[in-house]
Design a protein around this motif. Sequence first.
Motif, PDB file in Angstrom:
ATOM      1  N   SER A   1      33.580  -6.485 -19.460  1.00 28.02           N
ATOM      2  CA  SER A   1      34.232  -5.800 -20.567  1.00 28.02           C
ATOM      3  C   SER A   1      35.467  -6.573 -21.018  1.00 28.02           C
ATOM      4  O   SER A   1      36.310  -6.953 -20.186  1.00 28.02           O
TER       5      SER A   1
ATOM      6  N   ASP B   1      34.935 -12.737 -34.431  1.00 29.67           N
ATOM      7  CA  ASP B   1      34.682 -14.160 -34.638  1.00 29.67           C
ATOM      8  C   ASP B   1      35.960 -14.988 -34.521  1.00 29.67           C
ATOM      9  O   ASP B   1      36.018 -16.140 -34.927  1.00 29.67           O
TER      10      ASP B   1
ATOM     11  N   PRO C   1      33.964  -9.791 -28.188  1.00 28.18           N
ATOM     12  CA  PRO C   1      33.354  -8.480 -28.418  1.00 28.18           C
ATOM     13  C   PRO C   1      32.471  -8.508 -29.663  1.00 28.18           C
ATOM     14  O   PRO C   1      32.603  -9.390 -30.521  1.00 28.18           O
ATOM     15  N   GLU C   2      31.578  -7.541 -29.753  1.00 27.77           N
ATOM     16  CA  GLU C   2      30.663  -7.483 -30.892  1.00 27.77           C
ATOM     17  C   GLU C   2      31.440  -7.444 -32.210  1.00 27.77           C
ATOM     18  O   GLU C   2      32.360  -6.649 -32.372  1.00 27.77           O
ATOM     19  N   GLY C   3      31.069  -8.321 -33.131  1.00 27.52           N
ATOM     20  CA  GLY C   3      31.700  -8.373 -34.434  1.00 27.52           C
ATOM     21  C   GLY C   3      32.907  -9.282 -34.515  1.00 27.52           C
ATOM     22  O   GLY C   3      33.364  -9.619 -35.612  1.00 27.52           O
TER      23      GLY C   3
ATOM     24  N   ALA D   1      32.410 -16.628 -26.871  1.00 32.20           N
ATOM     25  CA  ALA D   1      31.888 -15.352 -27.369  1.00 32.20           C
ATOM     26  C   ALA D   1      32.878 -14.246 -27.059  1.00 32.20           C
ATOM     27  O   ALA D   1      33.517 -14.232 -26.001  1.00 32.20           O
TER      28      ALA D   1
ATOM     29  N   ASN E   1      37.867  -9.674 -36.236  1.00 30.25           N
ATOM     30  CA  ASN E   1      36.943 -10.173 -37.243  1.00 30.25           C
ATOM     31  C   ASN E   1      37.759 -10.681 -38.424  1.00 30.25           C
ATOM     32  O   ASN E   1      38.503  -9.918 -39.040  1.00 30.25           O
TER      33      ASN E   1
ATOM     34  N   TRP F   1      41.215 -10.177 -30.035  1.00 31.04           N
ATOM     35  CA  TRP F   1      39.947 -10.518 -30.667  1.00 31.04           C
ATOM     36  C   TRP F   1      39.865  -9.777 -31.995  1.00 31.04           C
ATOM     37  O   TRP F   1      40.194  -8.591 -32.067  1.00 31.04           O
TER      38      TRP F   1
END
Length: 346
Positions: free
Chosen positions: A336, A120, A116-118, A114, A144, A142
């Motif tokens: 974080s 993949d 950070p948010e968003g 997993a 998207n 990281w």
Amino acid sequence: MARQAVRLHPRAGRPTVHDSSVGGPLLWPADEEWPTCAREHDNAHPPVSLDDIRQGRAMLEAAWLRPRDPREHLLNPDERAYFTKLQAGHPAHTEPNALLPVAQLYLRDVPGLAGPEGADLLQVLWCPLDHHNELPAARLVWRNAASVGKLLTDPPEPADVEHYGNYVPQPCVLHPEVITEYPAPHELPEELADRLYAWGEEQEEDTEYPAPHNHPEELADRLHNREEEQEEDSEEGLGGTYYQYELSVAPGWKVGGWSPWSFCDPRPMHCDTCNAQYKPLLTIDSGEGNGQNYSWTPLKDLEATSGPIGLRSSADAPMVKIGRGYSMQIYVCPTSFDHPHLEVMQ
């Protein structure tokens, strides 16, 4: 104490930017600057070029695969001359060194990973030279994947790489396998370690270890090393070699799991920013096994091969070597993803 880990099982292949890979091309935006390293490098030997390593490996691959008489030298005179010249290296460049792709992991392929948010997609790059900690300097990115527009098709390459090419991964496709790991014997409570040590001695008496067929000439050395490890662990009482090598921490490239703690004892590792305890993210190993971890050996690697093997065995498809055959762990802060990561050799 059980933890999930995902063994990546890198194997020789031709990954694309849309695949999870080791040493493959990265899904990188054309308008995003390629990262470089401007830190001081600790070159014990003169660096060489990326083309030098690639050409040398191709030459050795061809040499291993061609027929030769029992007493015939592996390399012909021209090839020997090339490697003699390669030993001289070249003077280190002074400008920042472009980073080299190490791994690309789509979260869809690695259960439990997993970001950070968003995000993949995790991309790992490093400067393929030694630094103050005798390791390459890694960079984590990281992103998207859907937000990447026009792709960078010709990324910069490092002008300098480590003298022997130990930090130049060969392109590999991945075969992720979810496993369960337990702490290394060093991290167990003393009472539990003693129980496992006694139980492990019984298991080892009844266990016959199969010999991998790849590069059988190394088997005698591996078995000798195993005997030495058994003697050392018996003297130290670290829970027994059976638990340590067969059940606790898996070898090879993997995500998550426990720390192996090989030549150094367990120690607290806390984030310099928030003091949270780091958690393992990625292990970059010098091979799938070291002749000790027989229960972790993929069944396919135990099958006899027909014909010459070549330079790359399935157990060392990336051809990355950390130190004297150790591994490199990358740890991240659980609070974080913006906090600095930690790199450790074990």
